[in-house]
Every structure is written in structure tokens, then in C-alpha cells.
Design a protein around this motif. Structure first.
Motif, PDB file in Angstrom:
ATOM      1  N   ARG A 179       0.803  -1.161   0.031  1.00 18.14           N
ATOM      2  CA  ARG A 179       0.086   0.073  -0.027  1.00 18.14           C
ATOM      3  C   ARG A 179       0.963   1.170  -0.086  1.00 18.14           C
ATOM      4  NH1 ARG A 179      -5.115  -0.598   1.217  1.00 18.14           N
ATOM      5  NH2 ARG A 179      -5.288   1.414   2.724  1.00 18.14           N
ATOM      6  N   ALA A 180       0.547   2.238  -0.556  1.00 20.84           N
ATOM      7  CA  ALA A 180       1.245   3.373  -0.912  1.00 20.84           C
ATOM      8  C   ALA A 180       1.363   4.157   0.519  1.00 20.84           C
ATOM      9  CB  ALA A 180       0.530   4.496  -1.679  1.00 20.84           C
ATOM     10  N   PHE A 198      -9.600   5.858  12.747  1.00 21.77           N
ATOM     11  CA  PHE A 198     -10.055   5.188  11.563  1.00 21.77           C
ATOM     12  C   PHE A 198     -10.901   3.829  11.905  1.00 21.77           C
ATOM     13  CE2 PHE A 198      -9.761   1.954   8.296  1.00 21.77           C
ATOM     14  CZ  PHE A 198      -9.599   2.538   7.200  1.00 21.77           C
ATOM     15  N   ILE A 199     -12.085   4.373  11.384  1.00 19.36           N
ATOM     16  CA  ILE A 199     -13.083   3.000  11.639  1.00 19.36           C
ATOM     17  C   ILE A 199     -13.421   2.326  10.194  1.00 19.36           C
ATOM     18  CG2 ILE A 199     -15.615   2.645  11.992  1.00 19.36           C
ATOM     19  CD1 ILE A 199     -15.819   5.425  13.595  1.00 19.36           C
ATOM     20  N   ASN A 200     -12.941   1.124  10.332  1.00 17.83           N
ATOM     21  CA  ASN A 200     -13.048   0.239   9.141  1.00 17.83           C
ATOM     22  C   ASN A 200     -14.374  -0.682   9.250  1.00 17.83           C
ATOM     23  OD1 ASN A 200     -12.348  -0.782   6.590  1.00 17.83           O
ATOM     24  ND2 ASN A 200     -11.454  -2.335   7.473  1.00 17.83           N
ATOM     25  N   SER A 203      -4.595   4.189   6.282  1.00 15.45           N
ATOM     26  CA  SER A 203      -4.924   2.950   6.910  1.00 15.45           C
ATOM     27  C   SER A 203      -3.870   2.181   6.286  1.00 15.45           C
ATOM     28  CB  SER A 203      -6.283   2.467   6.523  1.00 15.45           C
ATOM     29  OG  SER A 203      -6.293   2.238   5.017  1.00 15.45           O
ATOM     30  N   TRP A 204      -3.190   1.476   7.117  1.00 14.52           N
ATOM     31  CA  TRP A 204      -1.997   0.389   6.866  1.00 14.52           C
ATOM     32  C   TRP A 204      -0.992   0.947   5.645  1.00 14.52           C
ATOM     33  CZ3 TRP A 204      -7.160  -1.413   7.004  1.00 14.52           C
ATOM     34  CH2 TRP A 204      -7.569  -2.030   8.019  1.00 14.52           C
ATOM     35  N   PRO A 205      -0.473   2.186   5.825  1.00 15.58           N
ATOM     36  CA  PRO A 205       0.468   2.593   4.932  1.00 15.58           C
ATOM     37  C   PRO A 205       1.660   1.620   4.959  1.00 15.58           C
ATOM     38  CG  PRO A 205       0.635   3.949   6.922  1.00 15.58           C
ATOM     39  CD  PRO A 205      -0.506   3.171   6.929  1.00 15.58           C
ATOM     40  N   CYS A 236     -13.315  -2.991  12.539  1.00 19.88           N
ATOM     41  CA  CYS A 236     -11.785  -2.766  13.275  1.00 19.88           C
ATOM     42  C   CYS A 236     -11.697  -1.277  13.436  1.00 19.88           C
ATOM     43  CB  CYS A 236     -10.898  -3.371  12.494  1.00 19.88           C
ATOM     44  SG  CYS A 236     -10.087  -2.592  11.006  1.00 19.88           S
ATOM     45  N   VAL A 237     -11.128  -0.951  14.484  1.00 22.99           N
ATOM     46  CA  VAL A 237     -10.767   0.334  14.731  1.00 22.99           C
ATOM     47  C   VAL A 237      -9.178   0.460  14.829  1.00 22.99           C
ATOM     48  CG1 VAL A 237     -11.226   2.420  16.318  1.00 22.99           C
ATOM     49  CG2 VAL A 237     -13.001   0.614  15.818  1.00 22.99           C
ATOM     50  N   ILE A 238      -8.691   1.468  14.028  1.00 20.12           N
ATOM     51  CA  ILE A 238      -7.124   1.615  14.175  1.00 20.12           C
ATOM     52  C   ILE A 238      -7.039   3.077  14.293  1.00 20.12           C
ATOM     53  CG2 ILE A 238      -6.744  -0.385  12.880  1.00 20.12           C
ATOM     54  CD1 ILE A 238      -6.122   1.108  10.594  1.00 20.12           C
TER      55      ILE A 238
END
Length: 493
Positions: free
Chosen positions: A56-57, A119-121, A62-64, A112-114
Motif C-alpha cells: 500500500r502507498a 480510523f473506523i473500518n 490506513s496500513w500505509p 475494526c478500529v485503528i
């Protein structure tokens, strides 16, 4: 696709206004909203027994900079997940594939929440499988730099092991929970013919507006002996019967007339194959062409010929083939050209469960979507939409497929409206078959010696191309009679 909280925080990516459907946990649409969102997807390509992962860029919130098998993007209000899968694969990887390449294998809800709660996924994942025959060269991809920074190959087992170990370089997934279905389904689906496959996820947004996607490729082998024994047992349940017609009392003209009727009846078979499932004719032609390649291929063709589809009638429509048995399609223009590579070959996918709506409705349409569209129509339009002689299609699907070099236009108005669905009469959808059948019936009518038969054949030939519901209903009955008369069978389209 990220949620609203993510979109608001994002500043390093391209954003755009979109209208999105928001779902609750029972997958019911309860609101349509306009929101500034980020669109993203990931892709993959195969190599023998390898997966293609994507990094991921580093601008992603989220999760870069982590490795991922996900393709993702918002599903706009009115669009389907299938249309979104096609679009996102093209945008992120530069791969353009028709709907025939995508197989919906399962749906799961991910929550999930990160990022310290920022960030709410919260998303429904519609999981699509795309099966390719040979590895796609890395240089054939066109990566979207704001989404994907790199790609690499990794073995299927190693990827799962890294997820179990929670390696920090990889987007985390609990393989013992719903995500674990992915590995099990792939294993079960591809205990078949040697092939490479690509898995593409596209997700439908629930409470917090979310959607994303994932892609996988692998190589597996076929258990030829087990497959052959299974098909032999299924075939043994049927007895061969010969049906001979008594033609000695027919004149030469009557025989010619009968021959024309048989040709017209065979066209009804073509319509039937197409009505069962949209890739059914391609699968039939592929199996027939390769029936002599091996004893197993012969058995596949024999059992398919009985069922007229890859689903066994005597086993509650359980699939007796998998996508690995399906037709191979070559699309040289699916990616950018690479010297020495003939282009992308994929397997025409089919669902393990026989589509309950056959090919009369989009495979991803549900009752709620149909009702929403139907309620917006006039009374006459509702009668057409609910009638027995129309096909329901998608505007967005037509727009994407029309860009394919092999797309055939049916002459229907495809102007975009507030709803994605539209209906097409049988007379237009099956025009090429019905027009040919009408020509044969007219020719048979000209030859017929009986005045009543002559009138019947000419009238039915004209009705084949009519939009009138009464004529079409009478024609459907005539199709069954024609099939029964010519072949002693009640099967018809």
C-alpha cells in the motif's frame, strides 16, 4: 473503502464527491448520503504456486506501506459490487476484464478500529474470484501510485503463515475468523485442473460507509482419478435411449419442411443455454472442443450434455465442475502490451451455486434493489419488469462491457438514470436467434403442403419478433411444441 472518519482525515490523496448507500448489519440500505471519500484498490498477478501481494502507498492513512492482497474502492449508490470490482481492478492495476471473469465466492463483515480510534473500518466484503491461466508479467501492470507502491510474489502457505505470526510488514487479518474462509474456499475450489487464479475482493458499505477489495493468485493440481470416478458414478444413474423417427411416409417436400423445423428448434436450445447462465454457451463449446483430450474431459462433456449446465439436476443442482474446468478466454488488450507475451488468459468463471435468477437478472441483484427500482416505474413499466418475457440488466454493466473489444450491442437505450437497472424484451435480447428461427419458419411455411400448417408457421415466425406479450406467450408455448414435435422432449427455452 475507508469510512467517513478516514476520508475527513485524508489530505495526501485524490478525493472526490460520491453518493453512497449506507447499510446496517443485516445488509439493508437505510440511507443514501453524499460524502467526500478516498477511492482505492489493490491487485495481483500469478506465478507458479505464488500470490501477488501489493504494498500500500505510504500516503495511505490506513496500513500505509504494508503488504496486502486487497483491491478497494467506494461502491457508488446505484452501482453493484461486480461493476465496482471491474472498475477498481482497471484503475489500480490497469487490468480490464469483463463480468465473465468474476466469480462471487463469499461475503463477510469486517469491523475494526485503528489509528487510535481515528480510523473506523466497518465493511461488507464481496469476494470475487478471477482465474488466470498463466502468470501475468509484472511489467504488464499499470500501478496507481496513490494506492500501490510495489508488487511482489509470495507462496500461498507463506502468506498465511505471516498473517498467523502477525508480521508487522503485512496488513493484519485473523485467519481463524471470517477471513480464514478465503484460504479454505481457494483450497476446495482448486483441487482441480492445474491453473493459476486471482482473487479480487470488492466490498459493500455498511454502517460507516466502507468498501475494499483483495486479490490472490495461486497454482493447484487436479485429482484426476477422483474426478473421473465421481463423474462415472453420476453418469451410471442414466440409461441410454434411442429415439427414431418414422419418415417413410413423408414426401421430399415434407422432409425438407421437417428439417427446417428441426433447425429452428435447435435455436431454441441456444436460447435455453443462454438463459440458464450467461457463460453457459462458452462453457459448453469449450467442453465439447476438448472432449477428446482425455478420458476425464470426455466424462465432463458427457455429464454436461445431460444437464445442459455445470449443475447436476439429480443432486439438487450441486456443481459437478469448477471454474478450473471452464472455458479459457484470451484478452490481449486486458493489460498494456508486453513483448513476447500473447496477453492475459482467464477462465470464464461460474458460481458453485446455480444462480436462482438464472440469466434473467443481474447475478448480484437482490430483492430490495429490484423493489426500489420497480417502485420508481410507471404501472406499464412495472408490468413489463415483472413480466415473463423481459430480462433485467444494469446500465453500469453495459457501460463497462461496451468498452471490451468483444462486446456485442443489442440496440437498447442505455442512458444512465437514477437507477442502474433496466429491462429488455425477449424479442430484443434474443433477436439474433429469433430472427434466424423466424426465417426458417417462414421458409418451412412456404414449403408446407397443409394450408393450416402454412398459416401456423408464418404467424409464429412473425410472433417470434413481436414485443406483444400475448404473442410472446403463445410463441413460448409454440417453442415447447416445436421442441417436443422434433425431438420428443419437453425441454425448451
Amino acid at each position: 473503502m475507508e469510512g467517513a472518519a478516514t476520508a475527513a482525515a485524508s489530505s495526501a490523496v485524490v478525493v472526490e464527491e460520491e453518493r453512497l448507500h449506507v447499510l446496517n448489519k443485516t445488509e439493508e440500505k437505510f440511507i443514501e448520503m453524499e460524502i467526500t471519500t478516498e477511492q482505492f484498490t489493490c491487485g495481483c498477478t500469478p506465478k507458479a504456486r505464488k500470490l501477488l501481494l501489493q504494498r500500500r502507498a505510504d500516503c495511505k492513512d490506513s496500513w500505509p506501506d504494508q503488504w496486502y492482497i486487497s483491491s478497494a474502492g467506494h461502491i457508488s449508490a446505484g452501482d453493484s459490487s461486480l461493476v465496482s470490482a471491474q472498475r477498481e481492478l482497471q484503475e489500480e492495476l490497469g487490468i480490464s476484464l469483463p463480468k465473465y471473469a468474476f466469480e462471487l465466492i463469499f461475503i463477510y463483515l469486517q469491523e475494526c478500529v485503528i489509528n487510535d480510534g481515528k480510523f473506523i473500518n466497518n465493511e461488507f466484503n464481496d469476494v470475487y474470484l478471477v482465474t488466470t491461466v498463466d502468470p501475468i508479467p509484472l511489467e504488464a501492470f499499470t500501478l496507481q501510485e496513490t494506492e500501490v507502491s510495489a508488487v511482489k510474489y509470495i507462496s500461498f502457505k507463506e502468506y498465511r503463515s505471516l498473517l498467523v505470526k502477525e508480521d508487522p510488514d503485512y496488513v493484519p487479518y485473523d485467519v481463524d475468523e471470517q477471513y480464514g474462509h478465503l484460504f479454505e474456499i481457494i483450497r476446495r475450489s482448486f483441487e482441480g485442473e492445474v491453473m493459476l487464479s486471482s482473487l479480487m475482493f470488492v466490498n459493500i458499505a455498511p454502517c460507516y460507509v466502507a468498501a475494499s477489495g483483495k486479490a490472490i493468485l495461486l497454482l493447484s493440481t487436479e485429482n484426476t482419478v477422483a474426478c473421473s470416478l465421481s463423474l462415472q458414478k453420476q453418469l451410471c444413474r442414466y440409461a441410454s435411449v434411442s429415439l427414431d423417427a418414422e419418415l417413410t411416409g413423408l414426401s421430399n417436400t415434407d422432409r425438407k419442411t421437417l428439417g427446417l423445423l428441426i433447425k429452428a428448434a435447435k435455436l431454441m436450445d441456444e436460447i435455453f443455454y443462454l438463459q440458464v447462465w450467461y457463460s453457459n454457451p462458452a462453457l459448453r463449446d469449450w467442453l465439447k472442443e476438448h472432449a477428446s483430450a482425455s478420458e476425464l474431459d470426455k466424462l465432463k462433456w458427457m455429464y454436461y450434455s445431460i444437464n445442459k449446465s455445470p449443475w447436476s439436476c439429480l443432486d439438487e443442482n450441486e456443481a459437478f465442475l469448477t471454474t478450473t474446468d471452464s472455458a479459457i478466454k484470451l484478452l490481449p488488450e486486458a493489460t498494456k502490451p508486453v513483448s513476447g507475451w500473447k496477453g492475459l488468459e482467464y477462465k470464464a468463471a461460474f458460481p458453485m451455486l446455480k444462480p436462482p435468477g438464472a440469466n434473467f437478472y443481474p447475478p448480484d441483484m437482490d430483492k430490495k434493489e429490484f423493489k426500489l427500482w420497480n417502485d420508481s416505474l410507471t404501472e406499464k413499466e412495472q408490468n413489463d419488469a415483472m413480466g415473463f418475457f423481459t430480462i433485467i440488466k444494469r446500465h453500469s454493466e453495459f457501460s463497462l462491457d461496451s468498452s471490451s473489444p468483444n462486446h456485442a450491442v443489442h440496440g437498447t437505450n442505455h442512458l444512465m438514470t437514477a437507477h442502474d437497472l433496466y429491462n429488455v424484451p425477449y424479442s430484443k435480447e434474443y433477436n439474433s436467434f429469433l430472427r434466424k428461427a423466424a426465417e426458417l419458419l417462414h421458409e418451412a411455411g412456404d414449403l408446407a403442403g397443409s394450408p393450416s400448417l402454412k398459416r401456423l408457421l408464418h404467424s409464429k415466425a412473425d410472433a417470434f419478433l413481436s414485443n406483444d406479450l400475448v404473442s410472446m406467450q403463445n410463441t413460448l408455448t409454440f417453442q415447447k411444441t416445436l421442441k417436443s414435435f422434433c425431438f420428443g422432449s419437453q425441454q425448451s427455452a
